[in-house]
Design a protein around this motif. Structure first.
Motif, mmCIF file in Angstrom:
data_model
loop_
_atom_site.group_PDB
_atom_site.id
_atom_site.type_symbol
_atom_site.label_atom_id
_atom_site.label_comp_id
_atom_site.label_asym_id
_atom_site.label_seq_id
_atom_site.Cartn_x
_atom_site.Cartn_y
_atom_site.Cartn_z
ATOM 1 N N TYR A 116 8.961 5.980 -0.806
ATOM 2 C CA TYR A 116 8.183 7.203 -0.573
ATOM 3 C C TYR A 116 8.433 8.270 -1.641
ATOM 4 O O TYR A 116 7.492 8.854 -2.182
ATOM 5 N N VAL A 176 5.134 3.130 -10.720
ATOM 6 C CA VAL A 176 4.128 4.186 -10.646
ATOM 7 C C VAL A 176 4.357 5.163 -11.794
ATOM 8 O O VAL A 176 5.449 5.708 -11.957
ATOM 9 N N TYR A 229 5.880 0.932 -2.312
ATOM 10 C CA TYR A 229 6.806 1.750 -3.092
ATOM 11 C C TYR A 229 7.672 2.613 -2.179
ATOM 12 O O TYR A 229 7.311 2.897 -1.034
ATOM 13 N N ILE A 286 -1.879 -0.142 -3.391
ATOM 14 C CA ILE A 286 -0.515 0.358 -3.262
ATOM 15 C C ILE A 286 -0.368 1.167 -1.974
ATOM 16 O O ILE A 286 -1.328 1.733 -1.455
ATOM 17 N N HIS A 339 3.224 3.109 0.497
ATOM 18 C CA HIS A 339 4.648 3.449 0.429
ATOM 19 C C HIS A 339 5.287 3.332 1.803
ATOM 20 O O HIS A 339 4.618 3.327 2.830
ATOM 21 N N TYR A 381 6.957 7.333 -5.030
ATOM 22 C CA TYR A 381 5.499 7.437 -4.957
ATOM 23 C C TYR A 381 5.055 8.896 -5.023
ATOM 24 O O TYR A 381 4.187 9.268 -5.814
ATOM 25 N N SER A 382 5.673 9.734 -4.206
ATOM 26 C CA SER A 382 5.199 11.115 -4.069
ATOM 27 C C SER A 382 5.497 11.967 -5.300
ATOM 28 O O SER A 382 4.761 12.909 -5.597
ATOM 29 N N ASP A 391 2.596 11.960 -7.631
ATOM 30 C CA ASP A 391 1.318 12.409 -7.089
ATOM 31 C C ASP A 391 1.082 13.850 -7.534
ATOM 32 O O ASP A 391 1.791 14.765 -7.129
#
Length: 243
Positions: A133, A211, A131, A92, A94, A136-137, A140
């Protein structure tokens, strides 16, 4: 005569100039994972030097080849999302998709992949999911750091027991922690015992591939663990570097 001399100088310049332009890399991190059922291996590395400054990432090679930094062979991913095997592996990454910089806070997160790239790497089918951004973040969780008492390995996962959090202020205790194999990194002490286990644990929805969670976990054993107590499946091992 002058033309002939100029031609010789030009040839020498091209020949030696190419050598001068060759980048000297200083590798500061190198891990290797054998791809199950295959003669291929996958490296994860970080290096310094040259115009690219700090190239890092994954490179797939045949096990008979010696690892060298080749920026053109770096896979276009940040993380693996499953255990590589002889026929297939995936990762993966982003891209902005309108959520970088000032627009980040005003945009809505999208957790499903925005784009799918498929290709062959060293004769193995490879899928890269890209993905948004922000989507995705927001999954995290950052760095977690634990010491653990014991562990158990299954085909696809590692289970850790009696863990103490050494990162946060509240010192959280966990009875059990499960991480998926695929991107597990083993750091070794000088005596070849396991010094640390680092898990980059990516969870995707099994149907939508959205995600669900990204965790970066450092696990330190409370007592000695021999390197051979863990298998090779889905696990990277540290390669000692002599630059």
């Amino acid at each position: 005569m002058k033309v002939k001399l100029f031609s010789i100088i030009l040839i020498l310049f091209i020949f030696y100039g190419c050598s001068f332009l060759k980048t000297e890399w200083r590798i500061d991190e190198l891990y290797i994972q054998k791809i199950e059922g295959s003669s291929k291996v996958i490296y994860n590395f970080s290096a310094w030097g040259g115009l690219d400054s700090n190239p890092r990432g994954f490179i797939v090679l045949d096990s008979t080849e010696t690892f060298q930094v080749d920026v053109e062979k770096i896979l276009p991913i940040y993380q693996l999302s499953d255990i590589p095997n002889k026929s297939y592996f995936e990762g993966i990454t982003h891209d902005c998709y309108g959520t970088c910089g000032e627009t980040y806070y005003d945009s809505a997160p999208i957790f499903k992949p925005m784009k799918l790239e498929k290709m062959k790497i060293e004769d193995i089918e490879f899928t890269n999911r890209i993905y948004q951004y922000k989507g995705y973040s927001e999954h995290d969780r950052g760095l977690e750091n634990y010491v653990f008492e014991k562990f158990k390995e299954t085909k696809d996962s590692l289970y850790f027991y009696n863990l103490d959090d050494v990162e946060s202020m509240d010192g959280q205790h966990l009875n059990e922690l499960k991480v998926r194999k695929g991107e597990i990194y083993i750091q070794l002490a000088k005596n070849k015992d396991i010094k640390k286990i680092i898990a980059d644990d990516v969870r995707l929805n099994s149907e939508t591939k959205a995600v669900e969670q990204i965790r970066h976990i450092v696990l330190t054993p409370k007592s000695k663990i021999k390197n051979d107590k863990l298998s090779e499946r889905g696990i990277f091992r540290e390669v000692k570097i002599s630059n």
